[in-house]
Design a protein around this motif. Structure first.
Motif, PDB file in Angstrom:
ATOM      1  N   GLY A  89     -44.810  55.622  27.554  1.00 20.03           N
ATOM      2  CA  GLY A  89     -44.053  54.658  26.763  1.00 20.03           C
ATOM      3  C   GLY A  89     -43.483  55.328  25.531  1.00 20.03           C
ATOM      4  N   GLN A  90     -43.044  54.515  24.586  1.00 18.74           N
ATOM      5  CA  GLN A  90     -42.481  55.040  23.355  1.00 18.74           C
ATOM      6  C   GLN A  90     -43.595  55.534  22.438  1.00 18.74           C
ATOM      7  N   MET A  91     -43.358  56.687  21.849  1.00 17.28           N
ATOM      8  CA  MET A  91     -44.337  57.266  20.936  1.00 17.28           C
ATOM      9  C   MET A  91     -44.413  56.452  19.657  1.00 17.28           C
ATOM     10  N   PRO A  92     -45.614  56.321  19.065  1.00 18.69           N
ATOM     11  CA  PRO A  92     -45.696  55.717  17.730  1.00 18.69           C
ATOM     12  C   PRO A  92     -44.832  56.488  16.740  1.00 18.69           C
ATOM     13  N   ARG A  93     -44.218  55.782  15.815  1.00 15.85           N
ATOM     14  CA  ARG A  93     -43.188  56.379  14.963  1.00 15.85           C
ATOM     15  C   ARG A  93     -43.734  57.534  14.124  1.00 15.85           C
ATOM     16  N   LYS A  94     -44.883  57.365  13.490  1.00 16.78           N
ATOM     17  CA  LYS A  94     -45.378  58.393  12.585  1.00 16.78           C
ATOM     18  C   LYS A  94     -45.971  59.585  13.315  1.00 16.78           C
ATOM     19  N   SER A  95     -46.185  59.458  14.627  1.00 14.01           N
ATOM     20  CA  SER A  95     -46.754  60.568  15.394  1.00 14.01           C
ATOM     21  C   SER A  95     -45.701  61.372  16.128  1.00 14.01           C
ATOM     22  N   SER A  96     -44.432  60.964  16.048  1.00 18.63           N
ATOM     23  CA  SER A  96     -43.378  61.677  16.749  1.00 18.63           C
ATOM     24  C   SER A  96     -42.767  62.726  15.841  1.00 18.63           C
ATOM     25  N   PRO A  99     -31.840  57.235  20.378  1.00 16.87           N
ATOM     26  CA  PRO A  99     -32.780  56.152  20.675  1.00 16.87           C
ATOM     27  C   PRO A  99     -34.090  56.715  21.210  1.00 16.87           C
ATOM     28  N   PRO A 100     -35.212  56.069  20.907  1.00 12.27           N
ATOM     29  CA  PRO A 100     -36.498  56.552  21.410  1.00 12.27           C
ATOM     30  C   PRO A 100     -36.575  56.405  22.923  1.00 12.27           C
ATOM     31  N   THR A 101     -37.210  57.356  23.558  1.00 14.58           N
ATOM     32  CA  THR A 101     -37.375  57.341  25.013  1.00 14.58           C
ATOM     33  C   THR A 101     -38.857  57.280  25.351  1.00 14.58           C
ATOM     34  N   GLU A 102     -39.137  56.917  26.584  1.00 16.58           N
ATOM     35  CA  GLU A 102     -40.513  56.865  27.043  1.00 16.58           C
ATOM     36  C   GLU A 102     -41.024  58.273  27.306  1.00 16.58           C
ATOM     37  N   ARG A 103     -42.254  58.497  26.870  1.00 19.65           N
ATOM     38  CA  ARG A 103     -42.867  59.811  27.039  1.00 19.65           C
ATOM     39  C   ARG A 103     -44.295  59.640  27.524  1.00 19.65           C
ATOM     40  N   ARG A 104     -44.811  60.702  28.140  1.00 21.82           N
ATOM     41  CA  ARG A 104     -46.212  60.723  28.542  1.00 21.82           C
ATOM     42  C   ARG A 104     -47.032  61.313  27.404  1.00 21.82           C
ATOM     43  N   TYR A 105     -47.980  60.531  26.885  1.00 17.50           N
ATOM     44  CA  TYR A 105     -48.788  61.022  25.773  1.00 17.50           C
ATOM     45  C   TYR A 105     -50.228  60.532  25.937  1.00 17.50           C
ATOM     46  N   PHE A 106     -51.119  61.077  25.124  1.00 17.61           N
ATOM     47  CA  PHE A 106     -52.541  60.760  25.172  1.00 17.61           C
ATOM     48  C   PHE A 106     -52.963  60.128  23.850  1.00 17.61           C
ATOM     49  N   VAL A 122     -61.851  76.818  16.227  1.00 14.25           N
ATOM     50  CA  VAL A 122     -61.204  75.646  15.651  1.00 14.25           C
ATOM     51  C   VAL A 122     -61.479  74.458  16.556  1.00 14.25           C
ATOM     52  N   LEU A 123     -62.131  73.450  16.021  1.00 11.85           N
ATOM     53  CA  LEU A 123     -62.388  72.203  16.732  1.00 11.85           C
ATOM     54  C   LEU A 123     -61.617  71.095  16.032  1.00 11.85           C
ATOM     55  N   LYS A 124     -60.696  70.470  16.737  1.00  7.74           N
ATOM     56  CA  LYS A 124     -59.870  69.436  16.132  1.00  7.74           C
ATOM     57  C   LYS A 124     -59.630  68.313  17.132  1.00  7.74           C
ATOM     58  N   SER A 125     -59.386  67.139  16.587  1.00  9.46           N
ATOM     59  CA  SER A 125     -59.050  65.970  17.386  1.00  9.46           C
ATOM     60  C   SER A 125     -57.772  65.353  16.837  1.00  9.46           C
ATOM     61  N   PHE A 126     -56.899  64.927  17.753  1.00  9.36           N
ATOM     62  CA  PHE A 126     -55.613  64.344  17.375  1.00  9.36           C
ATOM     63  C   PHE A 126     -55.391  63.067  18.175  1.00  9.36           C
ATOM     64  N   LYS A 127     -54.512  62.237  17.667  1.00  7.79           N
ATOM     65  CA  LYS A 127     -54.161  60.994  18.345  1.00  7.79           C
ATOM     66  C   LYS A 127     -52.681  61.013  18.716  1.00  7.79           C
ATOM     67  N   ASP A 128     -52.327  60.205  19.720  1.00  8.33           N
ATOM     68  CA  ASP A 128     -50.928  59.991  20.106  1.00  8.33           C
ATOM     69  C   ASP A 128     -50.174  61.309  20.257  1.00  8.33           C
ATOM     70  N   THR A 129     -50.687  62.162  21.139  1.00  3.85           N
ATOM     71  CA  THR A 129     -50.104  63.496  21.341  1.00  3.85           C
ATOM     72  C   THR A 129     -49.355  63.548  22.660  1.00  3.85           C
ATOM     73  N   PRO A 130     -48.052  63.882  22.666  1.00  3.88           N
ATOM     74  CA  PRO A 130     -47.319  63.997  23.936  1.00  3.88           C
ATOM     75  C   PRO A 130     -47.762  65.221  24.706  1.00  3.88           C
ATOM     76  N   LEU A 131     -47.607  65.140  26.020  1.00  5.62           N
ATOM     77  CA  LEU A 131     -48.025  66.242  26.884  1.00  5.62           C
ATOM     78  C   LEU A 131     -47.267  67.519  26.552  1.00  5.62           C
TER      79      LEU A 131
END
Length: 472
Positions: free
Chosen positions: A213-220, A232-239, A254-263
């Motif tokens: 779907g569309q990525m969250p605005r602040k994570s794109s 225009p925003p397009t649908e993307r595959r993200y986690f 380095v151990l890190k965790s992120f949200k709303d990350t596209p493939l």
């Protein structure tokens, strides 16, 4: 399932409750894939060499849109409900009577109590392993480790971390998926980065919560605008969540965790990366420089050439120097803007790192453990008495029923581990008792801190007296 009214003794759970969760040795005691310890640092390791080979294969493909056999490579295992949401759904559908609702709530509280000790012990063991190599340690520094010792400690941490990630329902991303992510760039991403595989010893990603779907605005990154106009925003595959473990030759784990990350944006999460300008942007910048340079040369250069009697070679040399400086400034400003945008994106996308990530994973694993036990408890109660067959058939039936129910409730295809859920439930059964157990020590509540109200400024007026006379 009703609880046994007989209370179990205090700390009976410490012996039995801790042991109960170790029944799932297939999950917690299994040896999963880890990276082999590297005896020496020079030269690329075997794993990254095969990654480079697969990256070369993807470079030869024409416009790939997803990794090869993606449906077989990635299976979503994350239950897309919080524990409270799942409890409400189960009550509405399977435990509607007041007695059944109260029994399920008591069972959920018992599961929380039983799993608390196990995951607290798991977290303490992980933190003890990670403390010598923790780059954010706030205590007194320990003697510095040699690089082989540090690598050995890192392998122990990663080996202990794998079963926790599995119970948290993270799915490891394959080497083929990582090769696709490092090669393919989404056309909507203006910010592109590049990495040098020779600088890395290992890298591994885990993900959960696949969405299209569309990525969250602040994570794109760069999707808010195009070069000339808004795109225009397009649908993307993200986690929804991605966990990264990476190590560079000159750095540390380095151990890190992120949200709303596209493939296609996984490489943006790696350390030791460089921002690069895409071919389209370079062409547009060069075209702008050429047009402006030609206009400047025609309008100014010809005047200087005729009025100042300057030789053509000198004028061309000065013009080339001027255009070179202008091009360097324009490209430098463009890279600075992209680096700032990348930093802005990572600021909003990052959720936890290093030792804090271990705590977050332990809480998530405990939450997924409880959700699996609740689902197994509710669905097995629907089986008629005497219909329980062999454990393999029961686990297959449970897996099919829960997957269909989750698909109907959420619209997400979830691969439910029926065997593990049955093991969780069976491990809880012998230690069922009252919650909380009698004799459990209780701590005093934290004192409430009441801030003092600010005192009014002292007045020059005396009590019962008159105000001071005016100077007017």
């Amino acid at each position: 399932m009703a609880f046994d009214p007989c209370p179990f003794p205090s700390f009976r759970l410490q012996g039995k409750g801790l042991a109960m969760l170790h029944v799932t040795r297939g999950v917690w005691g299994s040896r999963v894939r880890v990276w082999p310890l590297l005896p020496t640092l020079p030269g690329p390791p075997r794993a990254l060499s095969s990654l480079a080979t697969k990256m070369g294969e993807y470079r030869k493909m024409w416009n790939p849109t997803e990794p090869r056999d993606w449906a077989q490579q990635y299976r979503e295992r994350f239950i897309p409900f919080s524990k409270e949401q799942l409890l409400r759904l189960l009550i509405q559908e399977f435990h509607s009577s007041p007695a059944e609702k109260a029994a399920l709530e008591d069972f959920a509280a018992h599961v929380d109590f039983c799993t608390l000790f196990h995951y607290h012990h798991t977290l303490a063991r992980l933190q003890a392993l990670y403390d010598p190599i923790n780059p954010d340690r706030e205590t007194l520094d320990q003697p510095s480790l040699t690089d082989p010792q540090r690598l050995s400690n890192e392998q122990e941490v990663l080996q202990a971390l794998e079963p926790l990630l599995a119970q948290a329902n993270f799915s490891p991303l394959s080497e083929d998926t990582l090769a696709y992510a490092l090669v393919v760039h989404h056309p909507q991403d203006e910010v592109q980065v590049t990495i040098n595989l020779d600088q890395y010893i290992y890298m591994q990603f885990w993900a959960l919560g696949q969405r299209v779907g569309q990525m969250p605005r602040k994570s794109s990154v760069g999707s808010k605008r195009g070069f000339f106009s808004r795109s225009p925003p397009t649908e993307r595959r993200y986690f929804k969540r991605v966990v990264l473990a990476a190590r560079t030759k000159r750095g540390h784990l380095v151990l890190k965790s992120f949200k709303d990350t596209p493939l296609e944006g996984l490489e943006q999460l790696l350390p030791e990366l460089k921002v690069r300008t895409s071919a389209m942007q370079r062409a547009l910048l060069n075209l702008t420089l050429f047009v402006s340079g030609m206009a400047l040369f025609v309008n100014v250069g010809m005047v200087v050439l005729t009025d100042l009697k300057m030789t053509t070679s000198l004028l061309l040399l000065l013009f080339a120097i001027f255009m070179g400086l202008r091009a360097s400034k324009m490209f430098g400003q463009r890279r600075s803007m992209q680096a700032l945008e990348l930093a802005h994106m990572l600021y909003y996308r990052s959720t936890s790192n290093n030792s804090e990530l271990l705590s977050a994973l332990a809480l998530r694993a405990q939450d997924e453990h409880a959700k699996e036990a609740l689902l197994a408890h509710s669905f097995l109660a629907r089986l008629p008495r005497g219909a329980h067959g062999p454990s393999k058939e029961t686990s297959q039936w449970l897996q099919s029923e829960v997957e269909n129910w989750l698909l109907a409730q959420s619209g997400c295809a979830v691969a439910f581990n029926g065997t593990r859920a049955l093991a969780h439930l069976q491990a809880l059964t012998p230690s069922i008792g009252m919650f909380p157990p009698p004799g459990l020590p209780k701590l005093d509540p934290l004192p409430t801190v009441i801030s003092e109200a600010p005192q009014p400024a002292p007045s020059s007026e005396k009590p019962g007296g008159k105000p001071p006379p005016s100077l007017a």
